[in-house]
Motif scaffolding. Sequence first.
Motif, short mmCIF file in Angstrom:
data_model
loop_
_atom_site.label_atom_id
_atom_site.label_comp_id
_atom_site.label_asym_id
_atom_site.label_seq_id
_atom_site.Cartn_x
_atom_site.Cartn_y
_atom_site.Cartn_z
N PHE A 48 1.29 9.55 -0.92
CA PHE A 48 2.55 9.36 -1.63
C PHE A 48 2.94 7.88 -1.67
O PHE A 48 3.36 7.37 -2.70
CB PHE A 48 3.66 10.19 -0.98
N SER A 49 2.78 7.18 -0.55
CA SER A 49 3.17 5.76 -0.53
C SER A 49 2.25 4.93 -1.41
O SER A 49 2.66 3.90 -1.95
CB SER A 49 3.20 5.22 0.90
N ASP A 50 1.01 5.37 -1.59
CA ASP A 50 0.10 4.67 -2.49
C ASP A 50 0.64 4.73 -3.92
O ASP A 50 0.67 3.73 -4.64
CB ASP A 50 -1.30 5.29 -2.41
N TRP A 51 1.08 5.90 -4.32
CA TRP A 51 1.67 6.05 -5.65
C TRP A 51 2.97 5.26 -5.73
O TRP A 51 3.21 4.54 -6.71
CB TRP A 51 1.93 7.53 -5.93
N LEU A 52 3.81 5.38 -4.70
CA LEU A 52 5.14 4.77 -4.72
C LEU A 52 5.08 3.25 -4.75
O LEU A 52 5.83 2.62 -5.49
CB LEU A 52 5.96 5.25 -3.52
N ASP A 53 4.18 2.63 -3.99
CA ASP A 53 4.19 1.17 -3.96
C ASP A 53 3.82 0.58 -5.32
O ASP A 53 4.40 -0.41 -5.76
CB ASP A 53 3.35 0.58 -2.81
N GLY A 54 2.89 1.22 -6.01
CA GLY A 54 2.54 0.74 -7.35
C GLY A 54 3.68 0.93 -8.34
O GLY A 54 3.97 0.06 -9.17
N LYS A 55 4.31 2.08 -8.24
CA LYS A 55 5.44 2.39 -9.13
C LYS A 55 6.58 1.39 -8.92
O LYS A 55 7.14 0.85 -9.87
CB LYS A 55 5.91 3.82 -8.83
N PRO A 72 -5.47 -1.78 -2.53
CA PRO A 72 -6.79 -1.14 -2.56
C PRO A 72 -7.49 -1.15 -1.21
O PRO A 72 -8.26 -0.24 -0.89
CB PRO A 72 -7.58 -1.92 -3.61
N LEU A 73 -7.21 -2.17 -0.38
CA LEU A 73 -7.79 -2.21 0.96
C LEU A 73 -7.30 -1.01 1.78
O LEU A 73 -8.09 -0.33 2.44
CB LEU A 73 -7.44 -3.52 1.67
N ALA A 74 -6.01 -0.75 1.70
CA ALA A 74 -5.45 0.40 2.42
C ALA A 74 -6.07 1.71 1.91
O ALA A 74 -6.42 2.59 2.71
CB ALA A 74 -3.92 0.44 2.27
N GLY A 129 -10.14 4.49 -11.67
CA GLY A 129 -10.19 4.25 -10.23
C GLY A 129 -9.00 4.85 -9.52
O GLY A 129 -9.12 5.41 -8.42
N LYS A 130 -7.82 4.75 -10.14
CA LYS A 130 -6.62 5.34 -9.54
C LYS A 130 -6.73 6.86 -9.50
O LYS A 130 -6.35 7.50 -8.52
CB LYS A 130 -5.38 4.92 -10.33
N ALA A 131 -7.25 7.44 -10.58
CA ALA A 131 -7.41 8.91 -10.63
C ALA A 131 -8.41 9.37 -9.57
O ALA A 131 -8.20 10.40 -8.93
CB ALA A 131 -7.86 9.34 -12.02
N ALA A 132 -9.48 8.61 -9.40
CA ALA A 132 -10.49 8.96 -8.39
C ALA A 132 -9.89 8.93 -6.99
O ALA A 132 -10.08 9.87 -6.20
CB ALA A 132 -11.67 8.00 -8.48
N THR A 133 -9.16 7.87 -6.69
CA THR A 133 -8.53 7.75 -5.38
C THR A 133 -7.52 8.87 -5.16
O THR A 133 -7.48 9.48 -4.08
CB THR A 133 -7.85 6.37 -5.22
N ALA A 134 -6.75 9.18 -6.17
CA ALA A 134 -5.77 10.27 -6.05
C ALA A 134 -6.47 11.60 -5.77
O ALA A 134 -6.04 12.36 -4.90
CB ALA A 134 -4.92 10.36 -7.31
N ALA A 135 -7.54 11.86 -6.50
CA ALA A 135 -8.27 13.12 -6.29
C ALA A 135 -8.82 13.20 -4.87
O ALA A 135 -8.75 14.25 -4.23
CB ALA A 135 -9.39 13.26 -7.32
N LEU A 136 -9.37 12.10 -4.39
CA LEU A 136 -9.90 12.09 -3.02
C LEU A 136 -8.78 12.25 -1.99
O LEU A 136 -8.96 12.94 -0.99
CB LEU A 136 -10.70 10.81 -2.76
N MET A 137 -7.63 11.64 -2.27
CA MET A 137 -6.51 11.77 -1.33
C MET A 137 -5.93 13.19 -1.32
O MET A 137 -5.31 13.60 -0.34
CB MET A 137 -5.42 10.75 -1.66
N TYR A 138 -6.13 13.94 -2.40
CA TYR A 138 -5.78 15.36 -2.40
C TYR A 138 -6.86 16.17 -1.69
O TYR A 138 -6.58 17.12 -0.98
CB TYR A 138 -5.63 15.90 -3.83
N ALA A 139 -8.12 15.79 -1.92
CA ALA A 139 -9.24 16.55 -1.37
C ALA A 139 -9.25 16.56 0.15
O ALA A 139 -9.47 17.62 0.76
CB ALA A 139 -10.57 15.97 -1.88
#
Length: 188
Positions: A48-55, A72-74, A129-139
């Motif tokens: 969630f914070s990954d999405w929020l910080d970009g937003k 991206p490092l985080a 890349g963002k979609a891939a990271t999001a999918a992995l963070m759900y997985a």
Amino acid sequence: MDAAEDRIYTVPNLLSALRLLGVPVFLWLVLGPHEDGWAILLLMLAGFSDWLDGKLARAWGQTSKLGRLIDPLADRLYILATLVGLVLRDAIPLWLALVVPLRDVMLLWVPPVLRRHGYGPALPVHFLGKAATAALMYAFPLLFLASHDGWYAEISTIFGWAFAIWGTGLYWWAGVLYVVQVRHLTKG
């Protein structure tokens, strides 16, 4: 870039820094006391914070050079820590834990090439890349839940593997797109 790009103390950077600090805590929760509920909650908060910080960075005009590096490092450290923790807990197979970070290993040549041609150390993150990271963070939380015996295990397995397969595929596809971008930037 203007002086605003050199800012360090921004809300998005604080969120990314907190996400970085959560990586060892997550590993400790998974490998030490086996506090899986807290580990999954921390993983969900990190996503969630990954999405929020970009937003927030875009909405509040708080984008910065530091943010483009630590965000991206985080993400990558969370992915790596989660893979390590889940393999050591037998929640995912070793091949998945090797395939995902192998993409980043294959791209280690990109920053030096970009610098040599006068570009920054990294390309801007694109939607794939963002979609891939999001999918992995759900997985990962779903696959972790799937390794338990609760009523939720079977549905977590189905959705967890769906996100893991799509996320891994998109992660590699994004890597290929980065290679194509670098080739176009450095031609001629």
